[in-house]
Enzyme design. Structure first.
Site, mmCIF file in Angstrom:
data_model
loop_
_atom_site.group_PDB
_atom_site.id
_atom_site.type_symbol
_atom_site.label_atom_id
_atom_site.label_comp_id
_atom_site.label_asym_id
_atom_site.label_seq_id
_atom_site.Cartn_x
_atom_site.Cartn_y
_atom_site.Cartn_z
ATOM 1 N N ARG A 1 -8.901 -0.076 14.608
ATOM 2 C CA ARG A 1 -8.406 1.244 14.532
ATOM 3 C C ARG A 1 -9.350 2.431 14.409
ATOM 4 O O ARG A 1 -10.359 2.237 14.288
ATOM 5 C CB ARG A 1 -7.868 1.030 13.004
ATOM 6 C CG ARG A 1 -6.601 0.074 12.871
ATOM 7 C CD ARG A 1 -6.122 0.312 11.362
ATOM 8 N NE ARG A 1 -5.094 1.096 11.025
ATOM 9 C CZ ARG A 1 -5.164 1.929 10.108
ATOM 10 N NH1 ARG A 1 -6.245 1.987 9.135
ATOM 11 N NH2 ARG A 1 -4.179 2.732 9.915
ATOM 12 N N LYS B 1 -3.844 6.566 15.267
ATOM 13 C CA LYS B 1 -2.600 7.231 14.734
ATOM 14 C C LYS B 1 -1.995 8.308 15.646
ATOM 15 O O LYS B 1 -2.763 8.993 16.388
ATOM 16 C CB LYS B 1 -2.864 7.549 13.264
ATOM 17 C CG LYS B 1 -3.180 6.803 12.126
ATOM 18 C CD LYS B 1 -3.394 7.339 10.882
ATOM 19 C CE LYS B 1 -3.588 6.020 9.943
ATOM 20 N NZ LYS B 1 -3.652 6.526 8.596
ATOM 21 N N GLU C 1 5.330 7.528 3.943
ATOM 22 C CA GLU C 1 4.448 8.059 2.979
ATOM 23 C C GLU C 1 4.498 9.606 2.902
ATOM 24 O O GLU C 1 4.625 10.005 1.537
ATOM 25 C CB GLU C 1 3.022 7.591 3.464
ATOM 26 C CG GLU C 1 2.183 7.880 2.749
ATOM 27 C CD GLU C 1 0.571 7.552 3.049
ATOM 28 O OE1 GLU C 1 0.609 6.848 4.057
ATOM 29 O OE2 GLU C 1 -0.250 7.877 2.117
ATOM 30 N N GLU D 1 -12.327 5.084 4.611
ATOM 31 C CA GLU D 1 -11.792 4.856 3.230
ATOM 32 C C GLU D 1 -12.511 3.823 2.528
ATOM 33 O O GLU D 1 -11.848 2.959 1.759
ATOM 34 C CB GLU D 1 -10.542 4.885 3.142
ATOM 35 C CG GLU D 1 -9.744 6.192 3.949
ATOM 36 C CD GLU D 1 -8.218 6.110 3.944
ATOM 37 O OE1 GLU D 1 -7.612 7.069 3.585
ATOM 38 O OE2 GLU D 1 -7.644 4.937 3.970
ATOM 39 N N ASP E 1 -3.111 12.332 9.241
ATOM 40 C CA ASP E 1 -2.690 11.146 8.657
ATOM 41 C C ASP E 1 -1.197 11.381 8.437
ATOM 42 O O ASP E 1 -0.799 11.506 7.494
ATOM 43 C CB ASP E 1 -3.317 10.816 7.436
ATOM 44 C CG ASP E 1 -3.003 9.694 6.798
ATOM 45 O OD1 ASP E 1 -2.627 8.719 7.354
ATOM 46 O OD2 ASP E 1 -3.529 9.338 5.596
ATOM 47 N N GLU F 1 0.850 -1.137 -0.090
ATOM 48 C CA GLU F 1 0.053 -0.071 0.033
ATOM 49 C C GLU F 1 0.933 1.339 -0.085
ATOM 50 O O GLU F 1 0.668 2.242 -0.700
ATOM 51 C CB GLU F 1 -0.881 -0.250 1.142
ATOM 52 C CG GLU F 1 -1.656 1.179 1.544
ATOM 53 C CD GLU F 1 -3.248 1.113 0.738
ATOM 54 O OE1 GLU F 1 -3.482 0.053 0.444
ATOM 55 O OE2 GLU F 1 -3.598 2.240 0.378
ATOM 56 N N ARG F 2 1.798 1.367 1.001
ATOM 57 C CA ARG F 2 2.601 2.480 1.000
ATOM 58 C C ARG F 2 4.003 1.935 1.196
ATOM 59 O O ARG F 2 4.747 2.137 2.322
ATOM 60 C CB ARG F 2 2.308 3.412 2.078
ATOM 61 C CG ARG F 2 0.807 4.056 1.825
ATOM 62 C CD ARG F 2 0.694 4.841 0.789
ATOM 63 N NE ARG F 2 -0.913 5.340 0.595
ATOM 64 C CZ ARG F 2 -1.337 6.261 -0.261
ATOM 65 N NH1 ARG F 2 -0.240 6.311 -1.444
ATOM 66 N NH2 ARG F 2 -2.271 6.636 -0.610
ATOM 67 N N GLU G 1 -0.403 4.064 16.884
ATOM 68 C CA GLU G 1 -0.047 3.745 15.323
ATOM 69 C C GLU G 1 1.000 4.840 15.001
ATOM 70 O O GLU G 1 0.457 5.787 14.601
ATOM 71 C CB GLU G 1 -1.104 3.424 14.828
ATOM 72 C CG GLU G 1 -0.833 3.020 13.191
ATOM 73 C CD GLU G 1 -1.932 2.832 12.339
ATOM 74 O OE1 GLU G 1 -3.090 2.299 13.149
ATOM 75 O OE2 GLU G 1 -1.955 3.155 11.104
ATOM 76 N N TRP H 1 -10.474 15.378 0.531
ATOM 77 C CA TRP H 1 -9.240 14.834 -0.368
ATOM 78 C C TRP H 1 -8.505 15.914 -1.066
ATOM 79 O O TRP H 1 -7.331 15.526 -1.445
ATOM 80 C CB TRP H 1 -9.710 13.666 -1.188
ATOM 81 C CG TRP H 1 -10.353 12.592 -0.635
ATOM 82 C CD1 TRP H 1 -10.337 12.193 0.833
ATOM 83 C CD2 TRP H 1 -10.685 11.481 -1.281
ATOM 84 N NE1 TRP H 1 -10.784 10.854 0.769
ATOM 85 C CE2 TRP H 1 -11.150 10.324 -0.301
ATOM 86 C CE3 TRP H 1 -11.002 11.152 -2.769
ATOM 87 C CZ2 TRP H 1 -11.710 9.334 -0.901
ATOM 88 C CZ3 TRP H 1 -11.551 10.002 -3.134
ATOM 89 C CH2 TRP H 1 -11.790 9.091 -2.009
HETATM 90 C C1 BDP Z 1 -3.322 6.663 4.618
HETATM 91 C C2 BDP Z 1 -2.865 5.905 3.515
HETATM 92 C C3 BDP Z 1 -3.709 4.869 3.065
HETATM 93 C C4 BDP Z 1 -4.098 3.993 4.054
HETATM 94 C C5 BDP Z 1 -4.582 4.641 5.180
HETATM 95 C C6 BDP Z 1 -4.929 3.955 6.374
HETATM 96 O O1 BDP Z 1 -2.784 6.986 2.331
HETATM 97 O O2 BDP Z 1 -2.992 4.183 1.713
HETATM 98 O O3 BDP Z 1 -4.961 3.099 3.786
HETATM 99 O O4 BDP Z 1 -3.929 5.793 5.599
HETATM 100 O O5 BDP Z 1 -4.258 4.092 7.742
HETATM 101 O O6 BDP Z 1 -2.286 7.236 5.323
HETATM 102 O O7 BDP Z 1 -5.784 3.223 6.646
#
Ligand code: BDP
Length: 717
Positions: free
Chosen positions: A337, A373, A406, A304, A378, A180-181, A400, A556
């Site tokens: 989460r 987080k 990223e 998301e 983010d 993913e990242r 987290e 976004w």
């Molecule tokens: C964001 C990312 C995304 C992740 C999301 C997450 O851009 O790809 O899926 O967090 O934490 O930072 O779920």
């Protein structure tokens, strides 16, 4: 030259090349790069102390422990250290349960806690006593690191207990091996060839983690795939768990909430539906059958686009508790989460998690951790702490962090994340008065929780050196060290990492430590100074994109976060704006609410500030912004100089690797500065202050740049 003489010369050259710190080093061995001790006096001294090993334990972990110790010592001391069946051996490995008080001071042993260890010199013996087998393993890695650093081992008296119970990596790895990242190649998990082929890399991965105290790993992406619960995939996961077990590492999986529908053929995934509950119970039983020490589930729900309980009119507690009930009989946990991100656009995304979770405080089962987080948006280069920390006293919250960078230059920039982690952990939430730091929330001491955890989104991939940039290894290492002890200082961690990775030359140690130490602040300056945030290009999040305004959702876009206009820039999160500030306890609120008093690093996070407002520095906001962006670029240039100053002390492979990445970092810093200033200038309509460079191109040029094949590109946010 006679053939014999020639042979000697070749051998001497070979040895010089192999053992010299300047020989090529591809970074694969990480901080576990055991080299023969190059100080002959110390070497002799170590050899005179260490001659044999006795282990009182025989479990799988104990066998790994003895093996790690023996092979580490052989490399460091240049001779084999045999195992002995006699307690007269020079190193005794034991656990608290087998040790007799004759062998070590009882008061120390009784202070040991789960996974802790006590290393102690007793006459001419060294005792490494673990609370349990894992503790013994961690003690061995500690002793080996002391030897790597050539420290004295004659009067050892080290008692160390982890302050956090679950120290876990989160791999955002997809089954097809994309990450993913991920910025270090592809996923190291080769699901296609599992369970039969267990890549030796899995073992090296496990030992690297064990060496820094990590005891769990979630091997699948939070954007989960229910296929992982198919019988053949459970078998594959079990094969991985078999590799991790001897290193004291538990395997966890991400649970896609809709799995009962997608895989089980049910027509609902409603957590209160008995057939759904039964499906999860059966699935869990099947997993534990294959993986008896399975750790549990990590879940991203209603975020998301991921499915979750809210689709059925239920809440996060309903969802988490259903899974918690399924794993409870086996001692498993659920990490649920708090990174929620609903379909409805909020007035301020920073407030959403708090609004959804605080009302649920006290409603979660005992084996649920809420994974939060570090900041409310983010993983930005800098964020204030997440307001949930301290705000759910009845619920254990786990941290987290994102180790993969990223939003911090990804695989290319040198940015020592330990500073970011430390800043977050040391922040005072003030929820129980002064001194209620985030570290105390997550180690359970603030609200008296036994269940504690910390997660780091992994930066590991198929790159030969694991993390892409050699310096990114320091981020993995730092996470492990802070997971064990969130009160450690970043400087000490940087120094340890450098010594273990690049050797003990004081000039090298001070240069690398310095590089790591200044790098985070410079990155913030050239990317998101003064509290700016989320002004990244969409999808890959690599370069700047403050002009982004046309996306399917307002939150976004970048304009949503900086809110630049003719008057000024910044997100008003005070009473006159979104009032997100009210989610913090008074002590913090006071620090943030006054634009004249707030630390400038958070100014534009909380306030919309006029371009011509005079700041405490004596400069206007616009001037300060220009100044900060330039300071970031200058900082990277200083980092280049620091690195170049140790050229002749670093092997050429790693030297070139870092040097060329620092060139990319400088180029990117200039790009960030010029693109952002060109953009914000359209609002401020003020000149670049005298003495500072004008953007190299016009705004249209920066807007036209696009990088469709950047790693981790996503069609979405
Ligand atoms: C964001 C990312 C995304 C992740 C999301 C997450 O851009 O790809 O899926 O967090 O934490 O930072 O779920």
């Amino acid at each position: 030259m006679k053939t014999n003489k020639l042979k000697w010369v070749i051998l001497a050259l070979y040895l010089l090349y192999t053992f010299s710190p300047l020989s090529a080093n591809d970074g694969y061995r990480l901080w576990l790069d055991y080299q023969l001790i190059d100080d002959s006096v110390k070497l002799e001294n170590y050899r005179s102390i260490i001659s044999s090993i006795y282990s009182s334990e025989d479990s799988e972990i104990a066998q790994t422990t003895a093996q790690e110790l023996a092979s580490g010592l052989e490399a460091l001391l240049g001779e084999q250290i045999p195992m002995s069946s006699s307690m007269d051996a020079s190193i005794i490995l034991a656990t608290a349960k087998t040790i007799t008080s004759a062998i070590s001071p009882k008061d120390k042993i009784t202070q040991l806690k789960e996974n802790g260890y006590y290393i102690h010199s007793d006459g001419d013996q060294i005792h490494i006593i673990g609370y349990d087998d894992s503790g013994m393993l961690y003690g061995v890695f500690r002793l080996l690191s002391l030897l790597q650093k050539q420290e004295s081992i004659t009067e050892l008296d080290i008692l160390s207990n982890p302050k956090i119970q679950h120290r876990v990596l989160n791999h955002w790895d997809n089954i097809d091996r994309t990450v993913e990242r991920g910025y270090a190649g592809f996923s190291i998990w080769n699901w296609h060839e599992l369970p039969e082929y267990k890549d030796p890399r899995y073992t090296d991965y496990a030992r690297a983690n064990a060496s820094i105290g990590i005891n769990g790993t979630v091997v699948t992406n939070v954007n989960a795939n229910s296929i992982v619960f198919r019988e053949d995939y459970i078998e594959k996961a079990a094969a991985l768990a078999d590799v991790f077990r001897p290193y004291g590492i538990k395997l966890y999986l991400t649970a896609r909430f809709s799995s009962p529908v997608e895989l089980g053929g049910l027509d609902t995934a409603d957590p209160l539906d008995p057939s759904v509950q039964q499906w999860w119970k059966d699935k869990t039983a099947q997993i534990y059958e294959a993986i008896p020490d399975f750790g549990g589930f990590l879940v991203k729900a209603n975020s998301e686009g991921q499915p979750g309980p809210q689709q059925y009119g239920r809440n996060h507690a309903d969802g988490a508790n259903m899974l918690a009930d399924a794993v409870a009989p086996y001692g498993g946990i659920v990490m649920w989460r708090a990174f929620v991100y609903s379909e409805h656009e909020p007035d301020d995304r920073a407030k959403q998690a708090y609004n959804e979770f605080v009302p649920l405080d006290g409603q979660f089962r005992d084996n649920v951790l809420i994974q939060v987080k570090n900041g409310p948006i983010d993983f930005q280069p800098r964020e204030p702490i997440h307001p949930l920390f301290g705000s759910m006293p009845e619920t254990p919250l786990m941290m987290e962090f994102q180790i993969t960078k990223e939003y911090l230059g990804q695989g290319t920039h040198v940015v020592g994340l330990a500073n970011l982690f430390e800043e977050v952990l040391d922040t005072d939430t003030y929820v129980e008065g002064k001194g209620s730091t985030v570290a105390k929330v997550i180690d359970g001491s603030l609200h008296d929780h036994k269940l504690t955890g910390i997660a780091g989104v992994a930066n590991v991939g198929t790159a030969r050196n694991w993390t892409g940039n050699v310096f990114a290894q320091a981020d993995w290492y730092s996470f492990g060290r802070l997971a064990w002890d969130p009160y450690l200082s970043a400087d000490d961690i940087f120094e340890d990492w450098t010594q273990l990775t690049f050797g003990l030359d004081p000039t090298v140690v001070s240069a690398c430590t310095e590089l790591l130490d200044v790098s985070h602040e410079h990155c913030v300056s050239y990317m998101n100074p003064l509290g700016l945030h989320h002004i990244f290009a969409p999808g890959h999040h690599y370069g700047p994109g403050p002009w982004i305004e046309d996306m399917p959702r307002a939150d976004w876009t970048c304009v949503y976060y900086h809110k630049a206009d003719k008057e000024g820039v910044g997100f008003d999160r005070t009473k006159s704006g979104s009032n997100a500030i009210a989610q913090y306890a008074d002590g913090l609120c006071k620090q943030y609410k006054n634009p004249n008093k707030i630390d400038l690093k958070f100014l534009l996070w909380f306030h919309h500030v006029a371009w011509d407002k005079k700041l405490s520095t004596g400069r206007t906001l616009w001037e300060e912004l220009c100044y900060e962006y330039n300071a970031g670029v200058a900082g990277v240039r200083d980092m280049q100089k620091t690195w170049m100053s140790i050229k002749d002390k670093i092997d050429s492979e790693r030297y070139e690797h870092v040097r060329s990445h620092l060139i990319i970092q400088e180029k990117d810093a200039i790009w960030w500065r010029d693109a952002c200033l060109a953009y914000f200038q359209t609002f401020s309509e003020m000149p670049i202050p005298a003495g500072l460079p004008e953007p190299a191109h016009d705004l249209e040029y920066y807007k036209s740049l696009n990088y469709p094949y950047s790693p981790g590109i996503r069609p979405r946010w």
